[in-house]
Scaffold this active site. Structure first.
Site, mmCIF file in Angstrom:
data_model
loop_
_atom_site.group_PDB
_atom_site.id
_atom_site.type_symbol
_atom_site.label_atom_id
_atom_site.label_comp_id
_atom_site.label_asym_id
_atom_site.label_seq_id
_atom_site.Cartn_x
_atom_site.Cartn_y
_atom_site.Cartn_z
ATOM 1 N N GLU A 152 -0.462 2.119 0.311
ATOM 2 C CA GLU A 152 -1.730 1.548 0.807
ATOM 3 C C GLU A 152 -2.496 2.437 1.787
ATOM 4 O OE1 GLU A 152 -0.803 -2.362 2.310
ATOM 5 O OE2 GLU A 152 -0.174 -3.090 0.347
ATOM 6 N N ASN A 200 1.648 4.231 -4.089
ATOM 7 C CA ASN A 200 1.578 2.800 -4.432
ATOM 8 C C ASN A 200 0.428 2.141 -3.672
ATOM 9 O OD1 ASN A 200 2.976 0.478 -5.717
ATOM 10 N ND2 ASN A 200 3.381 -0.189 -3.608
ATOM 11 N N HIS A 236 -1.014 -7.800 -7.271
ATOM 12 C CA HIS A 236 -0.987 -9.160 -6.724
ATOM 13 C C HIS A 236 -2.281 -9.828 -7.190
ATOM 14 C CE1 HIS A 236 2.513 -8.467 -4.237
ATOM 15 N NE2 HIS A 236 1.967 -7.355 -3.776
ATOM 16 N N GLU A 266 4.325 -4.793 -8.086
ATOM 17 C CA GLU A 266 4.470 -5.988 -7.230
ATOM 18 C C GLU A 266 3.778 -7.208 -7.830
ATOM 19 O OE1 GLU A 266 3.465 -5.205 -3.139
ATOM 20 O OE2 GLU A 266 4.333 -3.201 -3.185
ATOM 21 N N ASP A 268 2.503 -10.599 -9.030
ATOM 22 C CA ASP A 268 2.617 -12.054 -8.989
ATOM 23 C C ASP A 268 1.240 -12.604 -9.319
ATOM 24 O OD1 ASP A 268 1.490 -11.483 -6.439
ATOM 25 O OD2 ASP A 268 3.353 -11.947 -5.400
#
Ligand code: XIL
Length: 355
Positions: A152, A200, A236, A266, A268
């Site tokens: 990030e 990432n 996400h 990651e 979801d």
């Protein structure tokens, strides 16, 4: 008449249960067959819970510590390392023949207080970072096959975020923009020349200013031989608005043209939930399964998209609840009782279709 209705109802229930069971218990072997890594983030403190660990070993061929390899866990102080929780996850994965992703070596967040309050100068910070990357990557050399080296670093506009490592005060490379990121990759490569090294990030999944900046950085790094081997797309996402799959596909394709791998890291799919963490609208579960299906298909279509990982696997333990203050959740493959959701059937079908 009543008897017949009851019989039909019972039959339907049995068939539905059987379908659910068929969806579970097959994901790992289907992923192996499709030639893709199917992973999940894990919490070391939950490994002792039988339904948690048995679902993991049955359904996944890759694990990533959700928090255990972050600075705030690994570094109680400037001199020592606490590898305990992460070692437990690594040992579990090794005992069960699973790959291990490492997360993360440099991030603006989840750093220990001694680091933030230390008033370190640039030279000192560079030494601290060197010791950290060398120590951690060295400790897991030959065990962690891929690292999120930097996490990030860009904001939504594609500018570098302020951070202790970049410019506050940074490690002495703030004038040269992505040079501090390059430094971290070079240090990690020296510590384990065989590990795959990833950058990432969140919200750089579609074509947008952030993913443009990431693309430009990777292009520059690759042209100069900086050891970067992949991009992690956190993913996400939510049921509403639905993610733009076509744009995600375009981004995966363009990253591949630079010769790097892509990992979904990651995933979801957040839903609105009630106070008990259950979906407010059952219809959302169908939308959610469709999103899982389309995202996995977008990955399977590209040979360089080599891993599909969710951020946890049971709705019982998910960061969504706390990060949304209880308003969103139920984003994962299994429900709070470890029963496979429709998402599992969607994933199973796509894995069966293969690449
Ligand atoms: C989250 C974890 O899931 C939580 O347990 C923790 O409290 C906060 O961090 N992007 C990342 C992950 O790269 O490390 C974050 O994980 C979620 C957002």
């Amino acid at each position: 008449m009543l008897c017949r209705r009851l019989f039909l109802l019972l039959k339907t229930v049995v068939i539905l249960l059987a379908l659910g069971q068929a969806a579970a218990g097959q994901l790992r072997s289907l992923a192996d067959r499709a030639g893709i890594l199917l992973g999940t983030a894990v919490r070391s403190e939950r490994l002792s819970e039988p339904p948690y660990s048995s679902t993991l070993t049955r359904e996944f061929n890759m694990l990533e510590p959700e928090d255990a390899m972050k600075w705030f866990v690994l570094r109680p102080n400037s001199q020592t390392f606490d590898f305990g929780p992460a070692d437990r996850i690594v040992a579990f994965a090794q005992a069960n023949g699973m790959k291990i992703r490492g997360h993360t070596l440099l991030w603006a967040r989840q750093n220990p207080q001694w680091l933030l309050d230390g008033n370190f100068r640039e030279k000192e910070l560079l030494e601290i970072l060197k010791a950290h990357i060398t120590g951690v990557v060295g400790h897991y050399r030959g065990k962690v096959f891929a690292w999120d080296v930097v996490n990030e670093a860009f904001d939504e506009s594609g500018n570098l975020r302020d951070s202790i490592w970049y410019n506050q005060p940074g490690i002495g490379l703030a004038e040269q923009r992505t040079a501090y990121i390059e430094k971290a990759f070079r240090l990690a490569h020296t510590a384990d020349p065989d590990a795959l090294l990833f950058y990432n990030d969140a919200e750089g999944e579609t074509m947008n200013p952030k993913s443009d900046a990431i693309y430009a950085m990777v292009k520059d790094f690759r042209s100069r031989g900086v050891p970067i081997h992949g991009i992690g797309l956190q993913m996400h996402v939510a049921s509403d608005p639905r993610p733009n799959i076509a744009s995600i596909r375009d981004n995966i394709v363009r990253l591949g043209s630079l010769g790097v791998q892509v990992h979904i890291t990651e995933l979801d799919v957040a839903l609105p939930v009630d106070a008990a963490g259950l979906p407010l609208h059952n219809t959302d579960l169908t939308v959610q399964a469709a999103i899982y299906r389309e995202l996995l298909r977008a990955c399977l279509e590209q040979p360089h998209c080599t891993a599909f990982q969710t951020w946890g696997f049971t709705d019982r333990y998910s960061w969504l609840q706390s990060s949304s203050h209880g308003s969103r959740g139920a984003g994962l493959l299994f429900n709070r009782q470890y029963r496979p959701k429709a998402n599992c059937a969607a994933i199973r079908d796509e894995l069966r279709r293969g690449r």
